[in-house]
Design a protein around this motif. Structure first.
Motif, short mmCIF file in Angstrom:
data_model
loop_
_atom_site.label_atom_id
_atom_site.label_comp_id
_atom_site.label_asym_id
_atom_site.label_seq_id
_atom_site.Cartn_x
_atom_site.Cartn_y
_atom_site.Cartn_z
N ALA A 436 -1.29 3.53 2.78
CA ALA A 436 -0.45 2.42 2.34
C ALA A 436 -0.80 1.97 0.93
O ALA A 436 -0.11 1.13 0.36
CB ALA A 436 -0.60 1.23 3.30
N SER A 437 -1.85 2.54 0.36
CA SER A 437 -2.25 2.18 -1.00
C SER A 437 -2.97 3.37 -1.63
O SER A 437 -3.40 4.30 -0.94
CB SER A 437 -3.16 0.94 -1.00
OG SER A 437 -4.35 1.21 -0.27
N GLY A 438 -3.10 3.33 -2.95
CA GLY A 438 -3.79 4.39 -3.66
C GLY A 438 -2.84 5.37 -4.33
O GLY A 438 -1.61 5.27 -4.21
N LYS A 439 -3.41 6.31 -5.08
CA LYS A 439 -2.64 7.33 -5.81
C LYS A 439 -3.16 8.71 -5.41
O LYS A 439 -4.38 8.95 -5.48
CB LYS A 439 -2.79 7.13 -7.32
CG LYS A 439 -2.36 5.76 -7.83
CD LYS A 439 -2.60 5.62 -9.34
CE LYS A 439 -2.21 4.25 -9.85
NZ LYS A 439 -2.41 4.13 -11.32
N TYR A 440 -2.25 9.61 -5.04
CA TYR A 440 -2.66 10.88 -4.47
C TYR A 440 -1.82 12.03 -5.02
O TYR A 440 -0.63 11.86 -5.35
CB TYR A 440 -2.54 10.83 -2.93
CG TYR A 440 -3.29 9.68 -2.33
CD1 TYR A 440 -4.65 9.77 -2.06
CD2 TYR A 440 -2.65 8.47 -2.07
CE1 TYR A 440 -5.36 8.70 -1.53
CE2 TYR A 440 -3.35 7.39 -1.55
CZ TYR A 440 -4.70 7.51 -1.28
OH TYR A 440 -5.39 6.45 -0.76
N TYR A 441 -2.46 13.22 -5.06
CA TYR A 441 -1.80 14.43 -5.54
C TYR A 441 -1.99 15.55 -4.53
O TYR A 441 -3.11 15.80 -4.06
CB TYR A 441 -2.40 14.85 -6.88
CG TYR A 441 -1.94 16.20 -7.39
CD1 TYR A 441 -0.80 16.32 -8.18
CD2 TYR A 441 -2.65 17.36 -7.10
CE1 TYR A 441 -0.38 17.56 -8.67
CE2 TYR A 441 -2.25 18.60 -7.58
CZ TYR A 441 -1.11 18.69 -8.36
OH TYR A 441 -0.70 19.91 -8.84
#
Length: 584
Positions: A436-441
């Motif tokens: 529900a939060s954060g930045k991902y690749y």
């Protein structure tokens, strides 16, 4: 501070208890790099001494204080605990009557076995920690006799002999004289330690009592409390009693359920990563909210009502019932058979804990996490209570896979990172770990795509095989045409996707933006779009939480693979983004 090299909880059998600790010196210690709890001892300031306080089992009342201590160890007599079978030690530094900003605390549990308490015959015989018994309490004979994690019992309570005997119940249960006579091999006596509400994380207007099992609000803003211990897997049952519910006119916030650790009390009635019964609207509606969606309804509640919660974290389901009535208000819902549950997609793989919230002064509820007998029957297959171990927190490590519990018409291989279409109906494979939060690749590689609706991307909590393979509903996705869908609309295309193509995906859940690129080309097919600078991203509105997915339309033989970070990425990870999709 440690007891027998343990930093807590400490199971002790000696009297006195030898407490060792390291001192600190605020004048010589670097403000920029303060020493940790376990760093070596430092020469203290002139006049600095140590204070050790002994607290009761709830950790709220000081029983004994030992002050003026010099050196790096101190013998704490068992008598300092005031006859309690457990308690807490907390240690302070003190100089000129002024104490350190905060203490170090460790739980102590006595595991004393008094003289002649046990006669155990047979091999092997075991006595585990935390068992306290009077002389003559037990006589056990036969192989595989075992005791573990016990409790105090009066003289003569138990006589166990022979084969296939077993007895287990929760901490705090007391047996009367002669209560049990068990016969058989493999006699077992065990107990379960359960959680409480956490005084360290409760709202400022919340008062905990009854051994930190009751919560009362004295303010009028949203506040709450959650349990000390969290779970990421397993099936658990607990109950709570409504002691006082304020019948305010209009919508009022009074909710009990489960939530992830990231849920703030101020947003608890609307945030996606929770499921709870909310007592609302002048006490006329009890609504089950799951991830921001009204999922079930009951009638009103009254003081004295007992509510039950069954949480299945393995299958991401939750059930509630009122006074032993129908689960989720349905005559067919049943946790034991995994029917009629309310989905918890956004909690998959995330640590959750029992949760209480309110915005009305005087609201009060009491939890039963298993330390006393439950009012209603525990569903088959569910743990009776919310044990303190294991405490999952969010400490699990590693990367996710596509092995979600709601997969439809797919076969997984390659360590559950490759999904293949198993028939000609719409299909989906998704991760069981939502964010529900954060930045991902992450990166996707197309094996075979044969239908216009074949796609990859990130699925929302209520995504299904049908709606994610149609028009990007309940997801953000790239389809075979190369069209990027987000928030139910498109307008951007990467160009037609061919078998063997790699699609990179960067999602920023903090700012609700997503970017895709094909074979290392431009993000969102724009020369200016860049996840690292937050420019040119496709907007994601109303996103409660997502998990990576692979979807297939009505054809046969399709496949796709996701790289969640367990192997090296082909493309470069944007600055500021997590490389992969961790389980926590």
């Amino acid at each position: 501070m440690s007891i027998a090299f343990t930093h807590g909880p400490a199971y002790v059998t000696t009297d006195p208890i030898v407490v060792s600790f390291s001192r600190r010196n605020r004048l010589t210690e670097s403000v920029a790099s303060p020493l940790g709890w376990t760093e070596p001892d430092q020469d203290p300031e002139d006049g600095q001494t140590t204070v050790i306080e002994v607290l009761d089992p709830t950790g709220t009342t000081v029983v004994t204080t030992h002050s003026g201590i010099t050196g790096t160890s101190f013998d704490v007599p068992k008598a300092s605990f005031g006859g309690n079978a457990s308690g807490f030690l907390q240690i302070w530094a003190e100089r000129d009557g002024i104490r350190s900003y905060q203490p170090y605390r460790i739980q102590v549990i006595f595991a004393n076995l008094e003289s002649a308490s046990f006669t155990l015959t047979g091999n092997p015989a075991r006595v585990g920690p935390m068992l306290s018994a009077s002389a003559g309490s037990f006589a056990l004979a036969g192989p595989d006799v075992q005791f573990s994690q016990g409790f105090a019992v009066p003289t003569g309570s138990f006589a166990l002999a022979g084969g296939a005997a077993g007895l287990s119940f929760s901490t705090g249960m007391v047996a009367g004289v002669g209560s049990f006579a068990l016969t058989g091999i493999a006699a077992t006596l065990s107990a379960q330690l359960n959680t409480t509400l956490d005084p360290a994380t409760k709202g400022s207007n919340v008062t905990l009592s009854s051994g930190n099992l009751s919560a009362t609000n004295s303010g009028t803003t949203k506040t709450g409390a959650r349990s000390v211990h969290s779970k990421a897997s397993g099936k658990y049952y607990f109950e709570w009693t409504v002691n006082a519910h304020q019948n305010a006119v209009g919508a009022n916030f009074h909710a009990v359920g489960v939530a992830t650790e990231e849920v703030p009390y101020a947003d608890a009635d609307a945030v996606a990563c929770m499921a709870a019964v909310a007592f609302e609207n002048n006490n006329t509606a009890n609504v089950v909210w799951s991830q921001g969606v009204n999922s079930a309804s009951f009638g009103g509640t009254t003081d004295g009502d007992v509510w039950s919660a069954a949480i299945d974290l393995d299958n991401a389901m939750v059930w509630f019932r009122q006074n032993g009535g129908n689960w989720n208000g349905s005559g067919t819902a049943n946790p034991a058979t995994n029917t009629g549950g309310i989905k918890l997609h956004n909690m998959l793989g995330m640590a959750v804990s029992p949760f209480w919230g309110t915005d009305k002064s005087g609201d009060r509820d009491t939890f039963n996490f298993g330390d006393s007998a439950f009012t209603y029957t525990v569903p088959s297959g569910f743990t009776a209570g919310w044990p303190s171990t294991p405490d999952d927190g969010n400490a699990t490590s590693g990367k996710t896979t596509l092995s979600g519990p709601d997969n439809v018409n797919v076969t997984l291989s390659n360590g559950s990172l490759t999904a293949s279409h198993s028939n000609s109906s719409n299909a989906i494979a998704r991760s069981k770990h939502a964010k529900a939060s954060g930045k991902y690749y992450v990166e996707f590689t197309v094996g075979i795509w044969a239908n216009t609706n074949d796609g990859i991307g990130f699925a929302y909590a209520n995504a299904t095989a049908t709606n994610v393979t149609a028009n990007g509903s309940n997801s953000t996705a790239v389809y075979r045409s190369g069209n990027i869908w987000a928030s139910g609309s498109t307008g951007t295309s990467l160009g037609s996707v061919a078998n063997g193509d790699r699609i990179d995906a960067a999602i920023d859940l903090d700012n609700k933006l997503v970017w895709y690129r094909k074979n290392g080309g431009s993000w969102n097919n724009s020369g200016t779009a860049d996840p690292a600078t937050g420019t040119g991203g496709k907007s994601l509105s109303g996103v409660p939480g997502v998990s990576p997915f692979v979807g297939f339309g009505t054809a046969t033989g399709q496949s796709a693979t996701i790289n969640v970070g367990d192997t090296s990425f082909v493309g470069s990870v944007p600055s500021g983004f997590t490389a992969g999709w961790p389980v926590a």
